[in-house]
Each structure stands twice: as C-alpha cells, then as structure tokens.
Design an enzyme around this catalytic site. Structure first.
Site, PDB file in Angstrom:
ATOM      1  N   HIS A  96      46.656  45.355  35.377  1.00 20.93           N
ATOM      2  CA  HIS A  96      45.578  44.956  35.179  1.00 20.93           C
ATOM      3  C   HIS A  96      46.127  47.079  36.358  1.00 20.93           C
ATOM      4  O   HIS A  96      45.386  47.612  37.046  1.00 20.93           O
ATOM      5  CB  HIS A  96      44.552  44.609  36.652  1.00 20.93           C
ATOM      6  CG  HIS A  96      43.744  45.071  36.296  1.00 20.93           C
ATOM      7  ND1 HIS A  96      42.924  46.672  36.168  1.00 20.93           N
ATOM      8  CD2 HIS A  96      42.487  44.357  35.736  1.00 20.93           C
ATOM      9  CE1 HIS A  96      41.790  46.657  36.136  1.00 20.93           C
ATOM     10  NE2 HIS A  96      41.319  45.175  35.109  1.00 20.93           N
TER      11      HIS A  96
ATOM     12  N   TYR B 204      45.816  51.098  35.117  1.00 24.65           N
ATOM     13  CA  TYR B 204      45.156  52.001  34.766  1.00 24.65           C
ATOM     14  C   TYR B 204      46.357  52.769  34.766  1.00 24.65           C
ATOM     15  O   TYR B 204      47.054  54.066  35.571  1.00 24.65           O
ATOM     16  CB  TYR B 204      44.291  52.596  35.932  1.00 24.65           C
ATOM     17  CG  TYR B 204      43.651  51.545  36.920  1.00 24.65           C
ATOM     18  CD1 TYR B 204      42.371  51.357  35.833  1.00 24.65           C
ATOM     19  CD2 TYR B 204      43.755  50.819  37.912  1.00 24.65           C
ATOM     20  CE1 TYR B 204      41.234  50.634  36.351  1.00 24.65           C
ATOM     21  CE2 TYR B 204      42.507  49.493  38.281  1.00 24.65           C
ATOM     22  CZ  TYR B 204      41.462  49.379  37.781  1.00 24.65           C
ATOM     23  OH  TYR B 204      40.149  49.030  38.198  1.00 24.65           O
TER      24      TYR B 204
ATOM     25  N   GLU C 169      43.744  45.701  29.881  1.00 30.48           N
ATOM     26  CA  GLU C 169      44.398  44.474  30.406  1.00 30.48           C
ATOM     27  C   GLU C 169      43.881  43.466  28.227  1.00 30.48           C
ATOM     28  O   GLU C 169      43.470  42.859  28.004  1.00 30.48           O
ATOM     29  CB  GLU C 169      43.147  43.696  30.391  1.00 30.48           C
ATOM     30  CG  GLU C 169      42.611  45.091  31.656  1.00 30.48           C
ATOM     31  CD  GLU C 169      41.496  44.433  32.476  1.00 30.48           C
ATOM     32  OE1 GLU C 169      40.871  43.700  32.490  1.00 30.48           O
ATOM     33  OE2 GLU C 169      40.353  45.594  32.781  1.00 30.48           O
TER      34      GLU C 169
ATOM     35  N   HIS D 146      37.672  37.546  37.669  1.00 32.23           N
ATOM     36  CA  HIS D 146      38.956  37.782  37.612  1.00 32.23           C
ATOM     37  C   HIS D 146      39.296  37.111  39.257  1.00 32.23           C
ATOM     38  O   HIS D 146      40.152  37.118  40.060  1.00 32.23           O
ATOM     39  CB  HIS D 146      39.289  39.680  38.638  1.00 32.23           C
ATOM     40  CG  HIS D 146      39.091  39.778  37.707  1.00 32.23           C
ATOM     41  ND1 HIS D 146      39.286  40.170  36.267  1.00 32.23           N
ATOM     42  CD2 HIS D 146      38.811  41.053  37.732  1.00 32.23           C
ATOM     43  CE1 HIS D 146      39.173  41.234  35.735  1.00 32.23           C
ATOM     44  NE2 HIS D 146      39.243  42.501  36.522  1.00 32.23           N
TER      45      HIS D 146
ATOM     46  N   GLN E 182      40.854  43.665  26.930  1.00 35.30           N
ATOM     47  CA  GLN E 182      39.919  44.428  27.612  1.00 35.30           C
ATOM     48  C   GLN E 182      39.909  46.108  28.097  1.00 35.30           C
ATOM     49  O   GLN E 182      40.906  46.549  28.607  1.00 35.30           O
ATOM     50  CB  GLN E 182      39.908  43.307  28.826  1.00 35.30           C
ATOM     51  CG  GLN E 182      38.456  43.634  29.643  1.00 35.30           C
ATOM     52  CD  GLN E 182      36.466  43.798  29.334  1.00 35.30           C
ATOM     53  OE1 GLN E 182      36.976  42.669  28.293  1.00 35.30           O
ATOM     54  NE2 GLN E 182      36.271  43.830  30.259  1.00 35.30           N
TER      55      GLN E 182
ATOM     56  N   ARG F  10      34.965  37.036  32.852  1.00 38.26           N
ATOM     57  CA  ARG F  10      34.455  36.599  33.777  1.00 38.26           C
ATOM     58  C   ARG F  10      33.586  35.137  33.246  1.00 38.26           C
ATOM     59  O   ARG F  10      33.974  35.155  32.233  1.00 38.26           O
ATOM     60  CB  ARG F  10      32.489  37.354  33.750  1.00 38.26           C
ATOM     61  CG  ARG F  10      32.675  38.508  34.316  1.00 38.26           C
ATOM     62  CD  ARG F  10      31.491  40.195  34.474  1.00 38.26           C
ATOM     63  NE  ARG F  10      31.882  40.621  35.322  1.00 38.26           N
ATOM     64  CZ  ARG F  10      32.788  42.122  34.799  1.00 38.26           C
ATOM     65  NH1 ARG F  10      33.208  42.149  33.514  1.00 38.26           N
ATOM     66  NH2 ARG F  10      32.837  42.671  35.290  1.00 38.26           N
TER      67      ARG F  10
ATOM     68  N   ASP G  21      33.863  49.098  29.812  1.00 37.45           N
ATOM     69  CA  ASP G  21      34.463  47.854  29.956  1.00 37.45           C
ATOM     70  C   ASP G  21      33.904  46.218  29.160  1.00 37.45           C
ATOM     71  O   ASP G  21      33.029  45.220  29.147  1.00 37.45           O
ATOM     72  CB  ASP G  21      33.206  47.778  31.118  1.00 37.45           C
ATOM     73  CG  ASP G  21      34.105  46.715  32.086  1.00 37.45           C
ATOM     74  OD1 ASP G  21      34.954  45.965  31.726  1.00 37.45           O
ATOM     75  OD2 ASP G  21      33.495  46.024  33.171  1.00 37.45           O
TER      76      ASP G  21
HETATM   77  C1  GAL Z   1      37.752  44.570  34.250  1.00 38.90           C
HETATM   78  C2  GAL Z   1      36.268  44.587  34.663  1.00 38.90           C
HETATM   79  C3  GAL Z   1      35.644  45.134  35.218  1.00 38.90           C
HETATM   80  C4  GAL Z   1      35.935  45.680  37.012  1.00 38.90           C
HETATM   81  C5  GAL Z   1      37.439  45.674  36.702  1.00 38.90           C
HETATM   82  C6  GAL Z   1      38.283  45.912  38.221  1.00 38.90           C
HETATM   83  O1  GAL Z   1      38.717  43.685  34.345  1.00 38.90           O
HETATM   84  O2  GAL Z   1      36.191  43.900  33.431  1.00 38.90           O
HETATM   85  O3  GAL Z   1      34.348  44.648  35.262  1.00 38.90           O
HETATM   86  O4  GAL Z   1      35.483  44.150  37.562  1.00 38.90           O
HETATM   87  O5  GAL Z   1      37.870  44.646  35.980  1.00 38.90           O
HETATM   88  O6  GAL Z   1      37.508  46.387  39.369  1.00 38.90           O
END
Ligand code: GAL
Length: 334
Positions: free
Chosen positions: A174, A176, A299, A101, A285, A76, A249
């Site tokens: 990003h 998962y 991240e 993002h 992150q 952010r 988060d």
């Molecule tokens: C993360 C972010 C979350 C959310 C996610 C994507 O990096 O901190 O708040 O936006 O990405 O859904």
C-alpha cells in the site's frame, strides 16, 4: 550490485524498529518490520512515496496503511462474513459493518520478524504467523514478503504463504506514489505546489472496473469504455475529475497480458520519472485518498469480496498449498 544497510528508525511500544535500506546506483528503498512496510523510496534524488519521518508515527496513521503489506484480505469483505467448505466464518467488522484490510489488527499493524535474507538472492525478508482465528480467519497462516532490487532499478516484492487449513488470502502493498516526487518534509517546510503533483499521466491495462454499491461489489464488472476508469491510453490522472468526483477508490481488472508487459505505468510530467508496474495479480485498486490524484496507491491484488462472489477469480488458499506472487515497480527517467 545491491547494498543493504541497517539503522534504527525509533521505537514502537518501547521496542526498537530497525530500518533496512537496499540501494543500487539510482534507487534506494527502505523497509521496516512494522507492517512489513516500504518506508521510503528515493529514485535519482526524489522521494517517490509518502513517508513518515519516524517509526512511532506509523501506528498513529495505521488506517492509511502507508507503505504496508495488507492482509489477510486486502479490500472489503461484505458484512464481514463468508462461507468456505460449507462453514460460515465471521470476521471483525472494522469499517461500516464490513471487514476491511484484514480487520482492526490487520497485517499492516503487526511487527513482522526477519531482516536481511540469508538465501542466495539476498534482499530483506519479513515473516509473520497469523494464528488460527486471527480476526476470524481459519487456519495458522505463515506468510513472508521479500524485498529485492533487481536489474534496471526495479523494486521486486515477493509474497509467499501457506496455511494448515483452507483459508482466503489477498495480499498487497500500500505505497502512495507520486513520480513527480513527494515532499515528505514537515508541513511548515513544505513547498506547496499542488499543480506540480497533479501532473501525472497514467496508463492501466484494464478494460473492466468492479461496480460498487456503497463500497461493496455488486458482482458486476463494467466496461471502462467512456468512463473516468478508462486508462487504456495514456492520459492525465486528474482528468477524470469533475466537481463531484471524490477521487479513485476502485478496482480495475487487468486485460489478458504477457508477464513481461507492465500492467500500469505512471509518468511524472514535471520530473520525467516513470513507474512501471508488473504483477501476476489479476487486478489493481487505484486509490487517490479522496482527491483527483496527486498521491495514488496502486495496490495489485484480487477483487474485493471475492469469497462471496464465486464468479470472481478465487482467493482460496488450500491447506498445505504454497501461495506465491510477485509485483515489481520499475523506475526510469527520460
Ligand atoms: C484502500 C481502500 C480505501 C482506504 C485505503 C486506506 O485500499 O480501498 O478505501 O481504506 O485503502 O486508507
């Protein structure tokens, strides 16, 4: 030896998306130009990341940035504004009055160019031109990401960027992950056992966490000691969770470390698979999608809102300079 194959992964906006699969003995990684994303990672027969089965689903779930490269600025930026070289820039505000993002049309939503790299090291290289004014950012930014498999079942992600004006930049990937394996089959065919998924142990070599006020950094970095953010000794990811905890988060700032030291490791207690992360970035992150942790995004990046915090490590990319960064994920099994 890495082999690279190519196949069609369907269409987005009527245009074909090619998927490239890099494989060595035990690891296979598929990547695609939409979002320069890692679409699938299979290690010793197990899916290691969340994957969608066809290209056209990715734009539908683009808010999740699934497997994608995130930019120009991952995380952010408060109020969607910052000042650089005495001039204020206003970015698109795509989340609760803030910029997140890279904005509504961040790098994770773009169709990148490129494919199998021609240079000696091989790999798959995607490139993107982000024009001056893109989502409010200054300068024409040329950015590339190269995916390679390196010795010992490692996925190396190398970023390079340069801009014709001073700008700010914070790139990440990003994916998962779940080292126990991810069931990517359609919901009806899934064998549900959440407890399996949550048996993940983790270490993160970080002694500070970014303090937040409604998702935005206050500017303070708090010690992790005695909090749910303390992953300095191996522990279960889900153990930080009490009833009110809405998942991770948060940004953790790495302690000083040698480049060959993993900054974070996750181990699937059911599978014995371990994912070690190496990076030259200062922070990570940790995002667990609103739950205590079965899938987690890891991240590697700079701190959120750095352009508004002169005390945070700088994210300024000067005109004409070349930004280079690399993150590696190494897979092993006991
Ligand atoms: C993360 C972010 C979350 C959310 C996610 C994507 O990096 O901190 O708040 O936006 O990405 O859904």
């Amino acid at each position: 030896m890495t082999t690279i194959t190519r196949n069609s992964f369907g269409k987005i906006s009527g245009r074909e998306i090619l998927r490239y699969t890099l494989s060595d003995d035990a690891l296979s990684v598929s990547v695609m130009p939409y979002g320069a994303s890692v679409q699938r990672i299979v290690y010793r027969g197990r899916d290691m990341i969340l994957s969608l089965p066809e290209a056209e689903l990715y734009p539908k779930f683009s808010a999740g940035c699934i497997g994608a490269v995130v930019g120009r600025y991952a995380g952010r930026i408060a109020d969607g504004r910052f000042t650089l070289d005495g001039r204020e820039y206003r970015l698109s505000r795509n989340q609760g009055g803030n910029h997140l993002h890279g904005g509504r049309h961040g790098f994770h939503t773009k169709r990148w160019s490129g494919g199998i790299a021609e240079d000696a090291d091989g790999g798959v290289k995607f490139t993107l031109l982000s024009p001056d004014g893109d989502e409010g950012y200054p300068g024409n930014l040329r950015v590339s990401v190269t995916y390679r498999l390196t010795d010992g079942d490692c996925l190396a992600i190398a970023y390079e960027a340069s801009c014709d004006r001073d700008t700010v930049l914070n790139l990440t990937n990003h994916c998962y992950f779940n080292p126990n394996g991810v069931d990517n089959s359609p919901p009806a065919l899934r064998r549900h056992d959440e407890s399996d998924n949550r048996d993940i142990e983790m270490t993160i070599f970080a002694d500070r966490v970014v303090e937040l006020d409604r998702e935005i950094p206050t500017g303070r970095l708090l010690p992790v000691e005695g909090t749910a953010f303390d992953f300095r000794a191996l522990r279960r990811l889900a153990d930080g969770a009490d009833a009110s905890f809405r998942g991770y988060d948060h940004t953790l700032l790495f302690s000083p470390h040698a480049p060959e030291q993993p900054v974070a490791s996750a181990r699937g207690m059911k599978s014995g698979v371990r994912i070690d992360c190496f990076t030259d970035q200062p922070a990570v992150q940790l995002f667990t999608m609103g739950n205590p942790g079965s899938l987690f995004a890891f991240e590697t990046q700079h701190l959120p809102d750095s352009p508004n915090h002169p005390d945070f490590p700088s994210t300024v990319l000067k005109a004409g300079e070349v930004f280079r960064s690399e993150t590696r994920y190494r897979f092993t099994q006991e």
